[in-house]
Write a protein that holds these residues in place. Structure first.
Motif, PDB file in Angstrom:
ATOM      1  N   ASP A   1      32.257  15.196 -34.716  1.00  0.00           N
ATOM      2  CA  ASP A   1      31.827  16.568 -34.916  1.00  0.00           C
ATOM      3  C   ASP A   1      30.344  16.497 -35.313  1.00  0.00           C
ATOM      4  OD1 ASP A   1      32.486  19.524 -35.743  1.00  0.00           O
ATOM      5  OD2 ASP A   1      31.417  18.638 -37.455  1.00  0.00           O
ATOM      6  N   PRO A   2      29.503  17.397 -34.765  1.00  0.00           N
ATOM      7  CA  PRO A   2      28.064  17.294 -35.063  1.00  0.00           C
ATOM      8  C   PRO A   2      27.720  17.224 -36.557  1.00  0.00           C
ATOM      9  CG  PRO A   2      28.393  18.804 -33.253  1.00  0.00           C
ATOM     10  CD  PRO A   2      29.768  18.441 -33.769  1.00  0.00           C
ATOM     11  N   GLU A   3      28.343  18.045 -37.379  1.00  0.00           N
ATOM     12  CA  GLU A   3      28.048  18.011 -38.823  1.00  0.00           C
ATOM     13  C   GLU A   3      28.520  16.714 -39.452  1.00  0.00           C
ATOM     14  OE1 GLU A   3      29.361  21.501 -40.915  1.00  0.00           O
ATOM     15  OE2 GLU A   3      28.341  22.840 -39.515  1.00  0.00           O
ATOM     16  N   ASP A   4      29.711  16.247 -39.046  1.00  0.00           N
ATOM     17  CA  ASP A   4      30.222  14.978 -39.575  1.00  0.00           C
ATOM     18  C   ASP A   4      29.357  13.811 -39.125  1.00  0.00           C
ATOM     19  OD1 ASP A   4      32.289  16.397 -40.742  1.00  0.00           O
ATOM     20  OD2 ASP A   4      33.764  15.850 -39.199  1.00  0.00           O
TER      21      ASP A   4
ATOM     22  N   ARG B   1      23.556   9.821 -42.330  1.00  0.00           N
ATOM     23  CA  ARG B   1      22.850   9.834 -43.616  1.00  0.00           C
ATOM     24  C   ARG B   1      23.478   8.858 -44.599  1.00  0.00           C
ATOM     25  NH1 ARG B   1      22.817  15.553 -43.200  1.00  0.00           N
ATOM     26  NH2 ARG B   1      24.522  15.599 -44.677  1.00  0.00           N
ATOM     27  N   GLN B   2      24.803   8.776 -44.589  1.00  0.00           N
ATOM     28  CA  GLN B   2      25.517   7.993 -45.595  1.00  0.00           C
ATOM     29  C   GLN B   2      25.569   6.493 -45.291  1.00  0.00           C
ATOM     30  OE1 GLN B   2      29.419   9.522 -46.417  1.00  0.00           O
ATOM     31  NE2 GLN B   2      29.852   7.994 -47.965  1.00  0.00           N
ATOM     32  N   TYR B   3      25.585   6.124 -44.019  1.00  0.00           N
ATOM     33  CA  TYR B   3      25.780   4.719 -43.651  1.00  0.00           C
ATOM     34  C   TYR B   3      24.586   4.195 -42.864  1.00  0.00           C
ATOM     35  CZ  TYR B   3      30.594   5.657 -44.965  1.00  0.00           C
ATOM     36  OH  TYR B   3      31.723   6.011 -45.656  1.00  0.00           O
TER      37      TYR B   3
ATOM     38  N   HIS C   1      26.840  14.683 -30.444  1.00  0.00           N
ATOM     39  CA  HIS C   1      28.298  14.605 -30.453  1.00  0.00           C
ATOM     40  C   HIS C   1      28.862  13.186 -30.524  1.00  0.00           C
ATOM     41  CE1 HIS C   1      28.913  18.881 -29.716  1.00  0.00           C
ATOM     42  NE2 HIS C   1      27.834  18.814 -28.953  1.00  0.00           N
ATOM     43  N   TRP C   2      27.994  12.183 -30.555  1.00  0.00           N
ATOM     44  CA  TRP C   2      28.444  10.793 -30.589  1.00  0.00           C
ATOM     45  C   TRP C   2      27.635  10.012 -31.620  1.00  0.00           C
ATOM     46  CZ3 TRP C   2      32.389   8.930 -27.432  1.00  0.00           C
ATOM     47  CH2 TRP C   2      32.847   9.819 -26.447  1.00  0.00           C
TER      48      TRP C   2
END
Length: 135
Positions: free
Chosen positions: A61-64, A70-72, A85-86
């Motif tokens: 999902d684009p937001e995920d 950002r997190q990894y 999307h990927w």
């Protein structure tokens, strides 16, 4: 503590998870250097086979996807795919077997949700709940 995944660990984990998913099919439409996993003819994961850098590309999902990048440190926009999307995971300290399982399963479910109900190998919501991804 997360132990850094190397390329072999990433490949083995990704293959193991992808092969467990109902209706998952391994194909090689792009030649011998890429393993492509599909469900009902739709791609949900791409995995390098070559001796070069190992990577796993999955739908998000684009937001995920943005949050994952950002997190990894070892997650980037999708390699040779739609960057919105990927996402692509590469071996490293921020990648764990649990994370590989989660992003692969979510990618699979995103594709299954887009299939006509009659073609879905599983109910996406029920499968997500059973996999501990709902909520």
């Amino acid at each position: 503590m997360i132990t850094a995944m190397n390329g072999d660990d990433l490949r083995e984990t990704a293959h193991s998870v992808a092969q467990e998913l109902p209706g998952s099919e391994l194909t090689r439409p792009f030649g011998p250097d890429w393993d492509v996993y599909k469900v009902r003819g739709k791609v949900f994961a791409l995995l390098t086979r070559s001796a070069g850098p190992q990577m796993l590309t999955v739908k998000a999902d684009p937001e995920d996807g943005e949050a994952l990048r950002r997190q990894y440190a070892d997650i980037a926009p999708g390699y040779h795919m739609n960057k919105r999307h990927w996402v692509t995971l590469t071996p490293g300290e921020s990648i764990s077997p649990g994370l590989v399982r989660e992003v692969l399963t979510i990618s699979y479910l995103l594709v299954v949700e887009g299939l006509p109900r009659a073609r879905r190998p599983v109910d996406p919501a029920a499968y997500a709940e059973a996999a501990g991804l709902a909520g």
